[in-house]
Design a protein around this motif. Structure first.
Motif, PDB file in Angstrom:
ATOM      1  N   GLU A 299      48.628  47.790  90.237  1.00 18.97           N
ATOM      2  CA  GLU A 299      47.218  47.443  90.462  1.00 18.97           C
ATOM      3  C   GLU A 299      46.307  48.610  90.096  1.00 18.97           C
ATOM      4  N   LYS A 300      46.726  49.829  90.428  1.00 19.87           N
ATOM      5  CA  LYS A 300      45.917  51.000  90.071  1.00 19.87           C
ATOM      6  C   LYS A 300      45.844  51.168  88.556  1.00 19.87           C
ATOM      7  N   VAL A 301      46.961  50.928  87.870  1.00 19.87           N
ATOM      8  CA  VAL A 301      46.966  51.011  86.412  1.00 19.87           C
ATOM      9  C   VAL A 301      45.996  49.979  85.837  1.00 19.87           C
ATOM     10  N   MET A 302      46.053  48.763  86.349  1.00 23.92           N
ATOM     11  CA  MET A 302      45.171  47.713  85.824  1.00 23.92           C
ATOM     12  C   MET A 302      43.701  48.025  86.101  1.00 23.92           C
ATOM     13  N   ASP A 303      43.398  48.556  87.291  1.00 20.14           N
ATOM     14  CA  ASP A 303      42.012  48.921  87.596  1.00 20.14           C
ATOM     15  C   ASP A 303      41.479  49.952  86.608  1.00 20.14           C
ATOM     16  N   LYS A 304      42.284  50.985  86.379  1.00 23.41           N
ATOM     17  CA  LYS A 304      41.851  52.053  85.462  1.00 23.41           C
ATOM     18  C   LYS A 304      41.760  51.550  84.019  1.00 23.41           C
ATOM     19  N   LEU A 305      42.726  50.731  83.616  1.00 22.76           N
ATOM     20  CA  LEU A 305      42.771  50.235  82.245  1.00 22.76           C
ATOM     21  C   LEU A 305      41.613  49.281  81.961  1.00 22.76           C
ATOM     22  N   SER A 306      41.192  48.518  82.952  1.00 24.87           N
ATOM     23  CA  SER A 306      40.078  47.588  82.749  1.00 24.87           C
ATOM     24  C   SER A 306      38.781  48.336  82.458  1.00 24.87           C
ATOM     25  N   GLU A 307      38.666  49.570  82.947  1.00 19.35           N
ATOM     26  CA  GLU A 307      37.481  50.386  82.687  1.00 19.35           C
ATOM     27  C   GLU A 307      37.501  50.985  81.284  1.00 19.35           C
ATOM     28  N   VAL A 308      38.690  51.101  80.696  1.00 19.00           N
ATOM     29  CA  VAL A 308      38.838  51.770  79.400  1.00 19.00           C
ATOM     30  C   VAL A 308      38.825  50.784  78.233  1.00 19.00           C
ATOM     31  N   ASP A 309      39.616  49.710  78.339  1.00 18.63           N
ATOM     32  CA  ASP A 309      39.743  48.774  77.220  1.00 18.63           C
ATOM     33  C   ASP A 309      40.197  47.406  77.753  1.00 18.63           C
ATOM     34  N   GLU A 310      39.378  46.379  77.528  1.00 25.23           N
ATOM     35  CA  GLU A 310      39.675  45.052  78.063  1.00 25.23           C
ATOM     36  C   GLU A 310      40.916  44.434  77.428  1.00 25.23           C
ATOM     37  N   VAL A 311      41.103  44.642  76.136  1.00 24.23           N
ATOM     38  CA  VAL A 311      42.260  44.064  75.446  1.00 24.23           C
ATOM     39  C   VAL A 311      43.550  44.697  75.967  1.00 24.23           C
ATOM     40  N   ALA A 312      43.534  46.002  76.121  1.00 24.12           N
ATOM     41  CA  ALA A 312      44.706  46.697  76.660  1.00 24.12           C
ATOM     42  C   ALA A 312      44.977  46.234  78.092  1.00 24.12           C
ATOM     43  N   TYR A 313      43.906  46.009  78.836  1.00 26.70           N
ATOM     44  CA  TYR A 313      44.062  45.514  80.206  1.00 26.70           C
ATOM     45  C   TYR A 313      44.772  44.169  80.206  1.00 26.70           C
ATOM     46  N   VAL A 314      44.339  43.247  79.342  1.00 23.23           N
ATOM     47  CA  VAL A 314      44.953  41.917  79.288  1.00 23.23           C
ATOM     48  C   VAL A 314      46.408  42.021  78.846  1.00 23.23           C
ATOM     49  N   ARG A 315      46.696  42.893  77.900  1.00 22.44           N
ATOM     50  CA  ARG A 315      48.087  43.084  77.467  1.00 22.44           C
ATOM     51  C   ARG A 315      48.956  43.559  78.623  1.00 22.44           C
TER      52      ARG A 315
END
Length: 154
Positions: free
Chosen positions: A110-126
């Protein structure tokens, strides 16, 4: 500190400087008896952070595993490696700050997804598609709707 050359039990510190992103101190020492100079390193001993997996097994937290997952999610995306390393560092720092010796994989994910959503939406979805193991397209669409709610300018 004992001199490695003559075993005399008295040395003085000649120079000190931080190393390894200020996680350790490098000290140049000189023996007060024979004037032999040598280097020592001083580092904080951290207690291991244990990750409890879904099947109940435990393993030590691995920055490298988290970083590999982030790199895979960000393939062919305009995200610098430094950004990903900063994410891993901040996640580990947050987990250690809780004071718990054990964390669940769900917390890490969950922490990885929170941080990744702030950086890149496509990477977050992947990352989310692998982490949450989307069963069908509807679950995937629901996740995309959640992203749009958080960031309506997309």
């Amino acid at each position: 500190m004992r001199c490695p050359a003559c075993q005399y039990n008295g040395t003085k510190v000649v120079d000190s400087r931080p190393v390894d992103d200020s996680k350790a101190i490098r000290r140049r020492r000189e023996c007060e008896d024979c004037s032999f100079r040598f280097t020592t390193f001083e580092k904080v001993e951290e207690t291991p952070l244990i990750v409890v997996k879904k099947d109940g097994s435990r393993e030590e937290f691995s920055r490298e595993k988290v970083l590999r997952g982030l790199i895979r999610a960000c393939e062919k995306r305009p995200v610098a490696l430094d950004q990903l390393e900063d994410i891993v560092f901040s996640i580990e720092k947050e987990l250690r700050r809780t004071g718990n010796a054990e964390v669940r994989t769900e917390e890490v994910g969950e922490k990885v997804m929170d941080k990744l959503s702030e950086v890149d939406e496509v990477a977050y979805v992947r990352f989310a598609s692998v982490y949450r193991q989307f069963k069908d397209i509807n679950v995937f669409i629901d996740e995309l709707k959640e992203i749009l709610k958080k960031n309506p300018t997309l």
